[in-house]
Design an enzyme around this catalytic site. Structure first.
Site, short mmCIF file in Angstrom:
data_model
loop_
_atom_site.label_atom_id
_atom_site.label_comp_id
_atom_site.label_asym_id
_atom_site.label_seq_id
_atom_site.Cartn_x
_atom_site.Cartn_y
_atom_site.Cartn_z
N TRP A 103 0.32 -1.51 -0.40
CA TRP A 103 0.17 0.16 0.35
C TRP A 103 1.31 1.07 -0.19
CZ3 TRP A 103 -3.88 -2.25 -1.50
CH2 TRP A 103 -4.40 -3.20 -1.83
N ASP A 172 -2.18 6.42 5.77
CA ASP A 172 -3.02 5.69 5.31
C ASP A 172 -3.44 4.39 6.98
OD1 ASP A 172 -4.43 3.93 4.58
OD2 ASP A 172 -3.18 2.82 2.58
N LYS A 196 -12.77 -2.31 6.26
CA LYS A 196 -11.72 -2.38 7.82
C LYS A 196 -12.97 -2.58 9.41
CE LYS A 196 -8.49 -2.95 4.59
NZ LYS A 196 -8.54 -4.43 4.14
#
Lengths: 361, 361
Positions: A103, A172, A196
């Site tokens: 990511w 993030d 999530k």
């Protein structure tokens, strides 16, 4: 249980059962409106209360002061990867990144596409991203320092956030947002795909500090400017209403049923400890993350062979334990244990693992 | 009716009741997965079937050939306003637009922000966008010709689409997508925010032709490239799963319960005719759109005074008729009668209007 499984998916992931039941119950008629939440106008008193609740609960849970705005922006974390350098990089200053895996790498790539001056100040690529780099040397002249607080694929997590002096942190937090309390003040921007810890897929939660909004250039598309969302309380255009509604219910559950972030962290630590302590005693299941970098959210592990891993995932599913396959890019196994996953679910999993080891070890 | 109202909201708008009931019914356990549709992985067989169904039903309903791709992109029509010039404008060729109101104006503005060479080939601004321009003179050298097929605010709609020769048409069909059959072949790209005719808020449906994909530049952000979505079946990152699921059910209803687009158009024409014929006889309710430009989807009207309009909207709501207030930018009244709105709902509305007129006229 309504024949529900224990869901260890990495995202979209398990949601609290009381939240799902409430959505189901009020689905045809939201609060006496005579409409489903999917049918009410985003400009109505009904939706105003929903988004207000989602924003205010986020503010309370994270103890945000008035310098922060809470926004909902469609497109997931992936759209944020490009919006961050587009909005927040300052001419003449580098855009700095810590690379802890897939990511972070994608976030860096989007800054590269825009021709930004990028500095990767630390990386764990040398050991396949199995750890979180320490002894960072942040650059005091950076526009911002970007990092990924938790790596869902490799199961690593920052135990302590970097200290970048006065340089704004940009993070993030898709896979560990609202899983523990922390000091927000060094952060210029925090973002998280909802799917999530806090809701279904379909929006990113973005928390942005005033001084970051001042950096937003005028010459970028309207829908890519943070100011567009900040000025209109995320309703310049129609937002992802159902997703924001579900988030508001998950945050209500987090405040009222769980009791806030300190209690949530305690539960998350207890869940993760069950699994990691089990690995440390097992000669059969092995954790893949460096012990000092282990994630409380995504517990990644291997078994002696891929054949056994495949058998494990299949037998677990037949016992009502789903989502245990590792990310396709790395193989192995993974148990994602976000906020909504109960301690009971993790206990049941470790019992199943012990029995599987006894039979196959 | 479960105490539900007749919902004439402009968007988010009414959804078919059988679709809402099915979502409610299977909300805790989607197709035996043991998970809610909001909890299943987007990389699972369950979600694969959902998105496949949404794509295939769109293809069948619109009779799309293999040259077209069906995509789901978050951010609504507003994000498309910027993606279109960014992806589809060709160097040395103008980006052409027809301006029929607020949404066209916003689309034009996003092309301006990017410094594109824009030609507005027709506009109805001279009469406050109360009509659809005719006798167009499309420019044969344009990158594309963009128009908005239906103006939700002013209640106007293209009865016949423009003929631009070989220039690809690009159309914002947010408020009339799948409300009638049409020939897709002159279109390079069609887009629609889902929250009017096809689902809840949170995604745009984008239909794009092969040759448009060839125009996409490499140097724009990944999440803003149509090729990113086309190459990965809209799953480069996690899509708006619940919204796509609901769309798949609405399209199933459109195919199986309604019987396809020709039948849908027949019903939509009948609904609109009830209201317009009523206006044409009434001296009290007046339609605001030019008769040859009247929308089948958003029926806009005025009464002799704003006081009466306010009274009408309030009394209607107390009779179970909701969402009749006009857009805040124009005032007056509006009945949005998208696909899911039943003929019965419109009959009930016209009866209420007749009674209101008798009492107040």
């Amino acid at each position: 249980m309504d024949n529900r499984i224990y869901n260890f998916n990495a995202g979209p992931a398990a949601l609290p059962l009381p939240v799902l039941k409430r959505i189901q119950e009020e689905f045809l008629n939201f609060k006496g409106s005579g409409m489903s939440i999917t049918e009410v106008s985003h400009r109505s008193k009904w939706f105003d209360e929903v988004i207000e609740s989602a924003v205010e609960r986020t503010r309370r849970l994270l103890k945000l002061d008035d310098h922060y705005k809470v926004l909902f922006i469609q497109g997931g974390a992936s759209l944020q990867f490009c919006m961050i350098p587009m909005n927040l990089s300052v001419a003449g200053k580098s855009a700095d990144y810590i690379n802890t895996g897939t990511w972070s790498t994608k976030a860096i790539k989007e800054a590269e596409i825009q021709g930004k001056d990028i500095k990767v100040i630390a990386s764990s690529e040398d050991k396949h991203f199995s750890y979180i780099p320490r002894d960072l040397k942040p650059n005091p002249d950076a526009s911002y320092l970007h990092f990924t607080s938790n790596n869902t694929i490799k199961g690593t997590q920052f135990a302590k956030f970097p200290d970048a002096g006065g340089v704004p942190l940009v993070c993030d937090m898709s896979s560990d947002i609202l899983s523990r309390p922390f000091d927000v003040s060094p952060f210029g921007l925090i973002y998280a795909g909802a799917q999530k810890n806090i809701g279904p897929a379909g929006t990113a939660l973005v928390i942005i500090r005033d001084d970051m909004l001042e950096r937003v250039p005028d010459n970028i598309p309207t829908m890519l400017r943070y100011t567009t969302f900040a000025d209109k309380n995320s309703m310049f255009n129609t937002p992802a209403c159902f997703v924001i509604y579900t988030i508001s219910l998950v945050l209500e559950w987090l405040e009222n049923d769980i009791g806030g972030l300190a209690e949530m962290e305690k539960q998350n630590r207890a869940k993760a400890a069950l699994l990691y302590e089990f690995f440390d005693k097992s000669g059969f299941f092995t954790g893949t993350a460096a012990p000092d970098s282990r994630s409380m959210m995504n517990v990644t592990f291997r078994m002696p062979s891929e054949v056994l891993e495949k058998k494990f995932v299949a037998e677990a599913l037949s016992e009502g334990l789903g989502g245990l396959k590792g990310h396709k890019s790395v193989g192995g196994c993974r148990a994602s244990i976000y906020n909504p996953t109960t301690l009971d679910a993790v206990k049941y999993l470790t019992e199943f693992m012990a029995a599987f080891e006894a039979k196959n070890g």
